[in-house]
Scaffold this active site. Structure first.
Site, PDB file in Angstrom:
ATOM      1  N   LYS A 187      18.787  41.638 -69.891  1.00 56.84           N
ATOM      2  CA  LYS A 187      19.712  42.175 -70.901  1.00 56.84           C
ATOM      3  C   LYS A 187      19.040  42.230 -72.259  1.00 56.84           C
ATOM      4  CE  LYS A 187      23.220  39.670 -68.311  1.00 56.84           C
ATOM      5  NZ  LYS A 187      23.973  38.387 -68.314  1.00 56.84           N
ATOM      6  N   LYS A 227      22.291  30.842 -72.460  1.00 60.20           N
ATOM      7  CA  LYS A 227      22.352  30.681 -70.997  1.00 60.20           C
ATOM      8  C   LYS A 227      23.002  29.331 -70.755  1.00 60.20           C
ATOM      9  CE  LYS A 227      17.739  31.169 -70.885  1.00 60.20           C
ATOM     10  NZ  LYS A 227      17.669  32.145 -69.807  1.00 60.20           N
ATOM     11  N   ARG A 228      23.337  29.012 -69.504  1.00 63.29           N
ATOM     12  CA  ARG A 228      23.883  27.690 -69.245  1.00 63.29           C
ATOM     13  C   ARG A 228      22.919  26.602 -69.694  1.00 63.29           C
ATOM     14  NH1 ARG A 228      28.724  26.923 -66.354  1.00 63.29           N
ATOM     15  NH2 ARG A 228      28.106  24.749 -66.572  1.00 63.29           N
ATOM     16  N   LYS A 242      16.138  24.813 -67.740  1.00 65.89           N
ATOM     17  CA  LYS A 242      16.061  25.961 -68.650  1.00 65.89           C
ATOM     18  C   LYS A 242      15.424  25.580 -69.989  1.00 65.89           C
ATOM     19  CE  LYS A 242      20.085  28.444 -66.668  1.00 65.89           C
ATOM     20  NZ  LYS A 242      19.631  29.812 -66.414  1.00 65.89           N
ATOM     21  N   HIS A 286      19.784  31.581 -54.047  1.00 70.27           N
ATOM     22  CA  HIS A 286      19.703  31.639 -55.511  1.00 70.27           C
ATOM     23  C   HIS A 286      18.922  30.504 -56.134  1.00 70.27           C
ATOM     24  CE1 HIS A 286      22.386  34.974 -56.672  1.00 70.27           C
ATOM     25  NE2 HIS A 286      22.965  34.739 -55.505  1.00 70.27           N
ATOM     26  N   THR A 312      18.831  36.769 -65.365  1.00 69.62           N
ATOM     27  CA  THR A 312      19.261  38.135 -65.659  1.00 69.62           C
ATOM     28  C   THR A 312      19.450  38.316 -67.161  1.00 69.62           C
ATOM     29  OG1 THR A 312      21.523  37.434 -65.169  1.00 69.62           O
ATOM     30  CG2 THR A 312      20.366  38.683 -63.459  1.00 69.62           C
TER      31      THR A 312
HETATM   32  C1  LIG Z   1      23.633  37.153 -68.078  1.00 70.94           C
HETATM   33  C2  LIG Z   1      24.502  35.996 -68.342  1.00 70.94           C
HETATM   34  C3  LIG Z   1      24.144  34.729 -67.860  1.00 70.94           C
HETATM   35  C4  LIG Z   1      22.851  34.475 -67.129  1.00 70.94           C
HETATM   36  O1  LIG Z   1      21.836  34.208 -68.084  1.00 70.94           O
HETATM   37  P1  LIG Z   1      20.426  33.594 -67.655  1.00 70.94           P
HETATM   38  O2  LIG Z   1      19.648  33.610 -68.937  1.00 70.94           O
HETATM   39  O3  LIG Z   1      19.840  34.509 -66.634  1.00 70.94           O
HETATM   40  O4  LIG Z   1      20.677  32.223 -67.158  1.00 70.94           O
HETATM   41  C5  LIG Z   1      24.980  33.664 -68.122  1.00 70.94           C
HETATM   42  N1  LIG Z   1      26.122  33.830 -68.824  1.00 70.94           N
HETATM   43  C6  LIG Z   1      26.499  35.030 -69.316  1.00 70.94           C
HETATM   44  C7  LIG Z   1      27.759  35.128 -70.104  1.00 70.94           C
HETATM   45  C8  LIG Z   1      25.705  36.154 -69.086  1.00 70.94           C
HETATM   46  O5  LIG Z   1      26.087  37.339 -69.574  1.00 70.94           O
END
Ligand SMILES: *Cc1c(COP(=O)(O)O)cnc(C)c1O
Length: 817
Positions: free
Chosen positions: A655, A543-544, A549, A355, A651
């Site tokens: 979304k 995101k985190r 990032k 990952h 991911t």
């Molecule tokens: C999809 C998702 C993530 C991952 O987000 P990234 O932008 O790919 O880092 C993290 N937290 C939650 C709650 C998510 O639904």
């Protein structure tokens, strides 16, 4: 779909209220109704769950065990109802008794047994596995406290415990009949019995692993897979013996071990912390899962050599990699096999998903700790290493540098990624770019040694949660346009392509997006007390929080835009709402300072009459799956701005795309494939390429001070970090951030994530996006095309690839009477 009887459903609600709470419907609180509805939903699930188990037994089917330290499930109630196809009926029943399904769903805590993307991926995979009808177990840990709840106090992140089990969780089922023992510490005695070495583990501490099962309901197919998460309890029997022997301290130690073991999920994302308890957690759930899998196999098969025909263990990152040595231990010590046969089985049962390539995330356990905690497992790792290094020396004679670099044990450390690659039969990256970087750079030596193991599986997301559940208006619109086939075959959304050029369809889309923005605006009013304009651009980065990032790039650019508006109040400016949501690891100082910076900028900008509300900055507290669903549905712009090469896949990006947001991003992770699908004209791409980043890192030629010196406007933004513009009471508040951009520190070069380097290019892309937003027709067209081309990013597609290339499973058919 089965016919749902409304009468029976209502009767089950009434029964549950009576038995659990001693109330009638007219006396019940929404909280009680939630528990009662969950009970009635479980009653619907139960038959399918049992039938799935029966079918598994009958077929003696091969199963995948998805081993993961994290499952970021989000709420189960709404999703289960949708997948059962019971939404209409249940809405009607609730209507009759005076409750609204959405507000009942809000009573469920998010089971937040994960940090971020890795844990959410595991959850999406389970949904797809069940929906496609594949036999699967998710295997993980039942953390007593999930991901911490984030509070923002005076702009700072404050962590509070997430006591998600306090009222009981209705979708879990305790299975004490499947409890097993897991052992730690002690020593290994070698005895010579019948011409063979026998290894006897003694002086250990043990805990009882007790599984809790949660149903994973497939969409409309009556398949129900299982998420099995392990709790730790003291070993009652052992305790009594210890007391009898007067070993009071020993007994209490075992009690404590069980109590502490599953207490918390470590809140680090993409970061290795090296904590002893974490290694214990890893071994705990892996050992319990493998013991159970082997036991199950033996109930229906008599030749252990055929285990690879019936079970495959997918290791989600290196966290469960101790599995390969534990399986060897079970085969050698419990099953009495010889090394070669045990190795043949293990190396055909285990597969590894990588990952990340970031150094700070790589797990390297101190040898001393590993050997002390897992003495027998450590012996086995040593032997795997010894045999592997002989292989390396054979392939690269005389190349001692290679031997050192590739060793599993070197420099006083056990390198978990090396162990996973050597013992697994498959090594996959999670997006095409990421896999290429693994093969050509990070893992090149291993790729030369085992080219056949390497493969790519670009991540995906489940459209059942992230469109059908999260965005009912858009989901209905898609169904009206192309039928409901997209729910189980996302490529069907291709049928939307013609509507991108249909003025009426564009209007409908914009209307739906607007409604979703209003819904989010209400959430923001309620939670933040900020009024945001649904006509402004909703520019979202959730995101985190991580330096790679680059939330910092985003907020620095917001400051830059603010400066421009202040200097030219009359300039034309498309109103923007910049929305952030992010948890920082509790010990990650610069990440927490970035949260404080975002909130400080929000305070100044949102309250500055000079800019007349044209910029709003909002920080969403406690970002998690349930509020994520609102955010994706409402976004116009999806911020995917990681330093190229650093985000393995992402991911969140998928979304947003599925919900008709346009990507503002770098050519990193799965962004590359998103742009390939939708066309670069329907996204806003900027910044260094992965190869450019990698080259700059290698030759060390990047100097952010040159950019600082040559650009007055950028310099001004940085100076505002240390002159009190956003922190009047403490001008030094953001010194650490300022320093990280301009000075090297402890081996890290200045601006190691190339924020200043990419600043101009980001600003141009963002400016261009705002310009395009004014052209509503253009925007609607591009957004619809994003939705239409999101088919590839369904986790159904990802799972079919895993099944084809790695797992080789057969679909179950559950008869529907
Ligand atoms: C999809 C998702 C993530 C991952 O987000 P990234 O932008 O790919 O880092 C993290 N937290 C939650 C709650 C998510 O639904």
């Amino acid at each position: 779909m089965r016919k749902i009887s409304k009468e029976a459903f209502r009767a089950n609600i009434e029964e549950a209220l009576k038995v659990k709470f001693r109330r009638r419907i007219d006396e019940a609180t929404p909280q009680m109704i939630y528990h009662a509805v969950a009970y009635a939903v479980n009653a619907l699930i139960a038959d399918d769950w049992m039938e799935t188990q029966e079918e598994l037994r009958k077929e003696n089917a091969k199963r995948v065990y998805y081993l993961s330290m994290e499952f970021l499930m989000g709420r189960a109630l709404g999703n289960n109802i949708l997948n059962l196809g019971a939404q209409k009926e249940i809405r009607e029943v609730l209507d009759e008794i005076g409750f609204d399904l959405n507000s009942i769903e809000d009573k469920e805590p998010d089971p937040a047994l994960g940090n971020g993307g890795l844990g959410r991926l595991a959850a999406c995979f389970l949904d797809s596995l069940a929906t496609l009808g594949y036999p699967a177990y998710g295997c993980g840990i039942r953390y007593r406290y999930g991901m911490f709840r984030q509070k923002i106090v005076d702009g700072y992140q404050v962590e509070a415990p997430d006591d998600w089990l306090k009222d009981g969780y209705p979708f879990e089922l305790r299975r004490p009949e499947y409890a097993v023992e897991v052992r730690f510490g002690g020593y290994v005695n070698t005895e010579w019995v019948g011409g063979k070495s026998i290894f006897v583990h003694e002086g250990y501490q043990a805990v009882r692993a007790v599984p809790y099962d949660m149903p994973i309901v497939g969409y409309g197919n009556h398949v129900v897979d299982t998420l099995r998460i392990w709790d730790a309890e003291p070993l009652a029997k052992f305790n009594l013996e210890a007391f009898d022997r007067g070993d009071y301290v020993g007994a209490v130690e075992q009690q404590d071990l069980a109590k502490n073991l599953v207490e918390v999920l470590y809140p680090n994302d993409n970061h290795y912390a090296g904590k002893e308890l974490r290694l214990k957690q890893q071994y705990f759930f892996v050992s319990a899962s493998l013991q159970t899998a082997v036991k199950k196999f033996k109930e229906h098969n008599d030749d252990i050599h055929r285990l690879p025909d019936k079970a495959v263990f997918q290791m989600n990152d290196t966290h469960p990699t101790v599995a390969v040595a534990e399986l060897m231990r079970i085969l050698l010590d419990d099953e009495g096999l010889g090394w070669d046969e045990a190795w043949e089985i293990t190396s055909h049962c285990c597969a590894y998903t990588n990952h990340t390539i970031m150094n700070e995330a790589l797990e390297k356990w101190p040898l001393e700790l590993f050997a002390r905690l897992l003495p027998r497992v450590y012996q086995i790792v040593e032997e795997i290493n010894r045999r592997f290094l002989l292989q390396v020396m054979q392939k690269f004679p005389g190349d001692m540098d290679k031997v050192r670099k590739m060793a599993i044990i070197n420099d006083g450390q056990v390198k978990m990624a090396h162990l996973a690659i050597v013992a697994g039969f498959s090594v996959n990256g999670v997006a095409r770019l990421h896999t290429e970087i693994l093969k050509n750079q990070e893992l090149h030596d291993f790729y030369e040694m085992f080219p056949e193991k390497f493969n790519n599986k670009t991540n995906g997301i489940t459209q059942r949660r992230f469109l059908l559940h999260a965005n009912p208006l858009l989901a209905d619109w898609c169904t009206k346009k192309v039928g409901d086939g997209w729910i189980t075959d996302l490529s069907k959304l291709k049928g939307l392509i013609p509507y991108a050029d249909d003025p009426a369809a564009r209007e409908e889309f914009l209307k739906i997006k607007y409604e979703n923005k209003v819904r989010l605006a209400e959430y923001i009013r309620k939670h933040n007390g900020i009024e945001v304009d649904p006509n402004s651009i909703f520019d979202v980065q959730v995101k985190r929080l991580h330096e790679y990032k680059r939330q910092l790039l985003n907020i620095l650019n917001v400051i830059y835009l603010y400066n421009q508006l202040k200097d030219n109040p009359e300039m034309e400016f498309v109103p923007r709402t910049f929305i952030f949501g992010a948890k920082a690891a509790a010990g990650y100082a610069i990440a927490k300072e970035t949260i404080k910076l975002i909130n400080s900028v929000a305070d100044i900008v949102n309250n500055d009459p000079a800019i007349a509300g044209r910029i709003r900055v909002v920080f969403i507290e406690d970002y998690r799956v349930s509020n994520a669903e609102l955010l994706f549905a409402a976004a116009d712009i999806s911020e995917q701005i990681s330093t190229a090469s650093k985000e393995a896949s992402g991911t969140g990006n998928m979304k947003f795309m599925l919900n008709g947001a346009l990507t503002l991003g770098t050519m990193d992770g799965a962004n590359v494939e998103i742009v390939e699908e939708v066309g670069s004209e329907n996204a806003f791409i900027f910044g260094l390429s992965a190869q450019e980043v990698i080259e700059l890192e290698h030759n060390g030629s990047y100097d952010p001070k040159l950019i600082f010196n040559d650009n007055a406007d950028i310099r001004r933004v940085l100076m505002q970090l240390i002159n009190g513009t956003f922190s009047p009471r403490n001008p030094e508040q953001f010194r650490r951030i300022y320093n990280s951009l301009l000075s090297s520190n402890g081996g890290n070069p200045a601006d190691r994530f190339f924020i200043l380097k990419d600043f101009r290019s980001y600003d141009q892309a963002r400016r261009f996006a705002a310009e395009k937003y004014k052209d509503r027709d253009w925007w609607a067209r591009a957004a619809i095309l994003n939705i239409a081309h999101s088919g590839k990013f369904s986790s159904d597609r990802t799972i079919e690839e895993y099944v084809q290339d790695i797992w080789h499973l057969k679909k179950l058919e559950i008869p529907c009477e």
